[in-house]
Design an enzyme around this catalytic site. Structure first.
Site, PDB file in Angstrom:
ATOM      1  N   ASP A  82       1.792  -7.197  -1.589  1.00 48.34           N
ATOM      2  CA  ASP A  82       0.928  -6.267  -2.350  1.00 48.34           C
ATOM      3  C   ASP A  82       0.244  -5.594  -1.373  1.00 48.34           C
ATOM      4  O   ASP A  82      -0.920  -6.310  -0.508  1.00 48.34           O
ATOM      5  CB  ASP A  82       0.103  -6.843  -3.551  1.00 48.34           C
ATOM      6  CG  ASP A  82      -0.248  -5.875  -4.460  1.00 48.34           C
ATOM      7  OD1 ASP A  82       0.426  -4.812  -4.841  1.00 48.34           O
ATOM      8  OD2 ASP A  82      -1.401  -5.804  -5.008  1.00 48.34           O
ATOM      9  N   GLU A 134       3.510   3.665  -2.883  1.00 49.79           N
ATOM     10  CA  GLU A 134       2.466   4.207  -3.874  1.00 49.79           C
ATOM     11  C   GLU A 134       2.439   5.553  -3.604  1.00 49.79           C
ATOM     12  O   GLU A 134       2.067   6.020  -2.308  1.00 49.79           O
ATOM     13  CB  GLU A 134       1.010   3.497  -3.810  1.00 49.79           C
ATOM     14  CG  GLU A 134       0.199   3.896  -4.527  1.00 49.79           C
ATOM     15  CD  GLU A 134      -0.945   2.998  -4.748  1.00 49.79           C
ATOM     16  OE1 GLU A 134      -2.181   3.632  -5.061  1.00 49.79           O
ATOM     17  OE2 GLU A 134      -0.902   1.868  -4.371  1.00 49.79           O
ATOM     18  N   THR A 228      -7.275  -9.240 -12.271  1.00 48.02           N
ATOM     19  CA  THR A 228      -8.663  -9.298 -12.634  1.00 48.02           C
ATOM     20  C   THR A 228      -8.672 -10.217 -13.923  1.00 48.02           C
ATOM     21  O   THR A 228      -9.412 -11.111 -14.041  1.00 48.02           O
ATOM     22  CB  THR A 228      -9.414  -8.005 -12.941  1.00 48.02           C
ATOM     23  OG1 THR A 228      -9.442  -7.452 -11.852  1.00 48.02           O
ATOM     24  CG2 THR A 228     -10.825  -8.224 -13.420  1.00 48.02           C
TER      25      THR A 228
END
Length: 276
Positions: A82, A134, A228
């Site tokens: 990632d 991205e 998170t």
């Protein structure tokens, strides 16, 4: 072994109307719990090594951990890099046995991002693995602001890079602790209208559960990254385990008590991405 590429789990998700969770790992305890949760839900899982994970544990070690878990898993497992920021980092992940490389050139000018992502995609595909890119920078809670994805740029990026998945910026924010935001659905619809590449949402912890489920079933968003939310669940379980006995110091015994609570929290995340 159920180790698979990103394309092998996202293409069925795109066709069948569900999404796959990209779960951000930080260590053995969470990655093991994530696989256990995926098995309990009967869904594939993407184990992700982000920058903070890689700063703590070297990529060759992470690759072995992911592959070991995949070998014993009853569901498909993707070993995913990632936010790889350089060609060299992506090459190291490939050599370490990862089956998916996410190159993040979103801070760079469009053409540079396209050229560098295309080079990563070519390397990945030559090795029989997947590439994720991205377009449109996704910001950070309390930090850099997002730059939303332009649909025309997204179409150009998808066509010219040959990526297997495309992360987009549509109101999502990394490290968001609450779910009071929500994604820009008109922008999502505009992007998916001009490309057929599976779409990825970074900062998925900040997306309301109902919207996650709706978009998983009705849009081209096939992957939500969740970090998170599950780090908070792990932290709460760890704090409870430590505080339960201030005299205890053996970390193996302490960490063992994080497993069941984290599996439970992860199952809630995974179940929201299932199809109808």
């Amino acid at each position: 072994m159920t180790l698979v590429t990103l394309a092998e789990v996202l293409q069925p998700a795109l066709k069948q109307g569900h999404a796959v969770a990209g779960l951000v790992t930080l260590g053995w305890e969470d990655m093991r719990a994530y696989v256990a949760a995926a098995e309990a839900e009967g869904v594939p899982v993407i184990l992700q090594a982000g920058p903070s994970c890689r700063a703590h544990t070297p990529l060759p070690i992470l690759g072995k951990m992911y592959r070991h878990l995949a070998e014993g898993a009853s569901v498909p497992v993707v070993a995913h890099l990632d936010h790889g920021y350089t060609f060299e980092e992506c090459r190291e992940a490939l050599d370490a046995g990862f089956t998916s490389l996410m190159f993040d050139g979103s801070r760079k000018p469009l053409q540079q991002n396209i050229d560098e992502t295309a080079a990563i995609a070519e390397m990945a595909h030559a090795a029989g693995i997947s590439c994720d890119g991205e377009i449109g920078f996704v910001g950070y809670a309390g930090g850099e602001n997002s730059a939303g994805t332009d649909p025309d740029e997204a179409a150009k990026f998808a066509t010219e890079t040959g990526v297997d998945a495309m992360a987009i910026s549509v109101g999502n924010v990394h490290l968001q602790e609450d779910k009071e935001g929500g994604l820009d659905e008109p922008r999502i619809r505009a992007i998916e209208a001009v490309t057929d590449v599976p779409l990825v949402i970074h900062g998925g912890s900040g997306v309301p559960m109902a919207q996650r489920t709706s978009l998983a079933r009705t849009s081209s968003i096939c992957k939500f990254n969740i970090g998170t939310e599950l780090r908070m669940a792990f932290g709460a379980a760890l704090r409870e385990a430590v505080n339960a006995d201030p005299a205890r110091f053996d970390r193996v015994g302490i960490l063992k008590e994080t497993h069941d609570p984290l599996v439970t929290a992860t199952r809630r995340v995974l179940s929201a991405f299932k199809g109808e």
